[in-house]
Design a protein around this motif. Sequence first.
Motif, PDB file in Angstrom:
ATOM      1  N   SER A   1      19.828 143.795 -70.515  1.00 32.10           N
ATOM      2  CA  SER A   1      19.247 142.966 -69.468  1.00 32.10           C
ATOM      3  C   SER A   1      20.302 142.785 -68.380  1.00 32.10           C
ATOM      4  O   SER A   1      21.461 143.169 -68.549  1.00 32.10           O
ATOM      5  CB  SER A   1      18.803 141.612 -70.035  1.00 32.10           C
ATOM      6  OG  SER A   1      19.915 140.899 -70.541  1.00 32.10           O
ATOM      7  N   THR A   2      19.906 142.181 -67.288  1.00 29.62           N
ATOM      8  CA  THR A   2      20.836 141.970 -66.185  1.00 29.62           C
ATOM      9  C   THR A   2      20.455 140.724 -65.403  1.00 29.62           C
ATOM     10  O   THR A   2      19.299 140.298 -65.418  1.00 29.62           O
ATOM     11  CB  THR A   2      20.866 143.200 -65.238  1.00 29.62           C
ATOM     12  OG1 THR A   2      21.884 143.004 -64.259  1.00 29.62           O
ATOM     13  CG2 THR A   2      19.528 143.424 -64.569  1.00 29.62           C
ATOM     14  N   ASP A   3      21.438 140.162 -64.736  1.00 23.28           N
ATOM     15  CA  ASP A   3      21.183 139.103 -63.770  1.00 23.28           C
ATOM     16  C   ASP A   3      21.273 139.685 -62.360  1.00 23.28           C
ATOM     17  O   ASP A   3      21.299 138.963 -61.382  1.00 23.28           O
ATOM     18  CB  ASP A   3      22.165 137.943 -63.946  1.00 23.28           C
ATOM     19  CG  ASP A   3      23.611 138.351 -63.727  1.00 23.28           C
ATOM     20  OD1 ASP A   3      23.894 139.525 -63.375  1.00 23.28           O
ATOM     21  OD2 ASP A   3      24.500 137.497 -63.910  1.00 23.28           O
ATOM     22  N   GLY A   4      21.353 141.007 -62.284  1.00 23.26           N
ATOM     23  CA  GLY A   4      21.467 141.706 -61.012  1.00 23.26           C
ATOM     24  C   GLY A   4      22.879 142.207 -60.747  1.00 23.26           C
ATOM     25  O   GLY A   4      23.080 143.120 -59.960  1.00 23.26           O
ATOM     26  N   LYS A   5      23.883 141.599 -61.423  1.00 22.58           N
ATOM     27  CA  LYS A   5      25.276 141.990 -61.224  1.00 22.58           C
ATOM     28  C   LYS A   5      25.987 142.332 -62.525  1.00 22.58           C
ATOM     29  O   LYS A   5      26.914 143.121 -62.539  1.00 22.58           O
ATOM     30  CB  LYS A   5      26.048 140.862 -60.539  1.00 22.58           C
ATOM     31  CG  LYS A   5      25.586 140.552 -59.142  1.00 22.58           C
ATOM     32  CD  LYS A   5      26.421 139.435 -58.560  1.00 22.58           C
ATOM     33  CE  LYS A   5      26.007 139.133 -57.136  1.00 22.58           C
ATOM     34  NZ  LYS A   5      26.882 138.133 -56.532  1.00 22.58           N
TER      35      LYS A   5
ATOM     36  N   LEU B   1      25.519 150.984 -57.458  1.00 21.68           N
ATOM     37  CA  LEU B   1      24.272 150.695 -58.151  1.00 21.68           C
ATOM     38  C   LEU B   1      24.207 151.421 -59.488  1.00 21.68           C
ATOM     39  O   LEU B   1      24.568 152.591 -59.575  1.00 21.68           O
ATOM     40  CB  LEU B   1      23.081 151.162 -57.289  1.00 21.68           C
ATOM     41  CG  LEU B   1      21.727 151.245 -57.979  1.00 21.68           C
ATOM     42  CD1 LEU B   1      21.051 149.889 -57.990  1.00 21.68           C
ATOM     43  CD2 LEU B   1      20.848 152.274 -57.315  1.00 21.68           C
TER      44      LEU B   1
ATOM     45  N   ASP C   1      21.141 151.850 -62.485  1.00 18.13           N
ATOM     46  CA  ASP C   1      19.732 151.592 -62.795  1.00 18.13           C
ATOM     47  C   ASP C   1      19.433 152.203 -64.165  1.00 18.13           C
ATOM     48  O   ASP C   1      19.554 153.414 -64.346  1.00 18.13           O
ATOM     49  CB  ASP C   1      18.853 152.236 -61.724  1.00 18.13           C
ATOM     50  CG  ASP C   1      17.405 151.790 -61.788  1.00 18.13           C
ATOM     51  OD1 ASP C   1      16.940 151.374 -62.873  1.00 18.13           O
ATOM     52  OD2 ASP C   1      16.737 151.863 -60.752  1.00 18.13           O
TER      53      ASP C   1
ATOM     54  N   THR D   1      25.038 145.932 -57.730  1.00 22.42           N
ATOM     55  CA  THR D   1      23.653 145.882 -58.172  1.00 22.42           C
ATOM     56  C   THR D   1      23.504 146.613 -59.496  1.00 22.42           C
ATOM     57  O   THR D   1      23.838 147.793 -59.598  1.00 22.42           O
ATOM     58  CB  THR D   1      22.705 146.520 -57.128  1.00 22.42           C
ATOM     59  OG1 THR D   1      22.913 145.883 -55.864  1.00 22.42           O
ATOM     60  CG2 THR D   1      21.259 146.363 -57.545  1.00 22.42           C
ATOM     61  N   VAL D   2      23.020 145.877 -60.489  1.00 20.70           N
ATOM     62  CA  VAL D   2      22.693 146.466 -61.789  1.00 20.70           C
ATOM     63  C   VAL D   2      21.228 146.162 -62.043  1.00 20.70           C
ATOM     64  O   VAL D   2      20.817 145.002 -62.019  1.00 20.70           O
ATOM     65  CB  VAL D   2      23.575 145.882 -62.920  1.00 20.70           C
ATOM     66  CG1 VAL D   2      23.156 146.450 -64.266  1.00 20.70           C
ATOM     67  CG2 VAL D   2      25.046 146.144 -62.651  1.00 20.70           C
ATOM     68  N   ARG D   3      20.448 147.230 -62.231  1.00 16.38           N
ATOM     69  CA  ARG D   3      19.015 147.060 -62.515  1.00 16.38           C
ATOM     70  C   ARG D   3      18.722 147.607 -63.905  1.00 16.38           C
ATOM     71  O   ARG D   3      19.267 148.636 -64.304  1.00 16.38           O
ATOM     72  CB  ARG D   3      18.159 147.790 -61.483  1.00 16.38           C
ATOM     73  CG  ARG D   3      18.294 147.212 -60.088  1.00 16.38           C
ATOM     74  CD  ARG D   3      17.286 147.786 -59.122  1.00 16.38           C
ATOM     75  NE  ARG D   3      17.325 149.236 -59.022  1.00 16.38           N
ATOM     76  CZ  ARG D   3      17.322 149.908 -57.877  1.00 16.38           C
ATOM     77  NH1 ARG D   3      17.283 149.269 -56.733  1.00 16.38           N
ATOM     78  NH2 ARG D   3      17.341 151.222 -57.890  1.00 16.38           N
ATOM     79  N   VAL D   4      17.856 146.907 -64.614  1.00 19.76           N
ATOM     80  CA  VAL D   4      17.429 147.328 -65.944  1.00 19.76           C
ATOM     81  C   VAL D   4      15.915 147.185 -65.995  1.00 19.76           C
ATOM     82  O   VAL D   4      15.365 146.156 -65.588  1.00 19.76           O
ATOM     83  CB  VAL D   4      18.086 146.457 -67.045  1.00 19.76           C
ATOM     84  CG1 VAL D   4      17.571 146.837 -68.423  1.00 19.76           C
ATOM     85  CG2 VAL D   4      19.604 146.559 -66.991  1.00 19.76           C
ATOM     86  N   SER D   5      15.254 148.203 -66.523  1.00 17.76           N
ATOM     87  CA  SER D   5      13.802 148.137 -66.661  1.00 17.76           C
ATOM     88  C   SER D   5      13.426 146.885 -67.447  1.00 17.76           C
ATOM     89  O   SER D   5      14.046 146.575 -68.470  1.00 17.76           O
ATOM     90  CB  SER D   5      13.291 149.373 -67.410  1.00 17.76           C
ATOM     91  OG  SER D   5      11.941 149.172 -67.805  1.00 17.76           O
TER      92      SER D   5
END
Length: 176
Positions: free
Chosen positions: A62-66, A27, A29, A51-55
């Motif tokens: 930005s991310t699409d989640g991956k 992960l 974040d 999992t890649v998260r961006v505020s």
Amino acid sequence: SLRAIVILEGINNIGWWVFSDCRALELIDLPASASYIKGNAFASVGDNLHTVRVSPDNKYFSTDGKTLFSSQGRIALGSADGIISEDASIILSYAFYGRQALTEIRIPKSVTRIDHAAFGECTNVTSITYEGTVAEWENVIHGEGWFTGSDVKVVHCSDGDAEIEFPDRGGLSPFD
């Protein structure tokens, strides 16, 4: 053994090689304040990163989640499954570096530039496909060592194959 990276709000710069070779990483974040990441900050993170998260308040990433995207369709860190968005225009340095799970690379014709070592040391790749023509592939800017580590010598295009050209470096690797 690092499994998660949660960057705290207020941190804006992630420097050279800081999280490279963190192969257990699952992960990442990023806060709204993250505005600059060196292209190799996450080199060789391995295939466990899912999992890649961006505020949502981050103006730079930005991310699409991956996949981690920087501004204007640039892939800063590619997903472990190797899927490249049709919106991607540039694959930044080290984006997929060392991804051993990759066996096939499919590059959409929207990509106009592949930076240094973007697919470096992807040793299990057996096939590279570009969704455009050979002529379009030849217009894509390829950084030094954009692809290394496997025996693949051609890129399959919609109208034929294009040879992967490696500059003559007198036997030196792209990292010497």
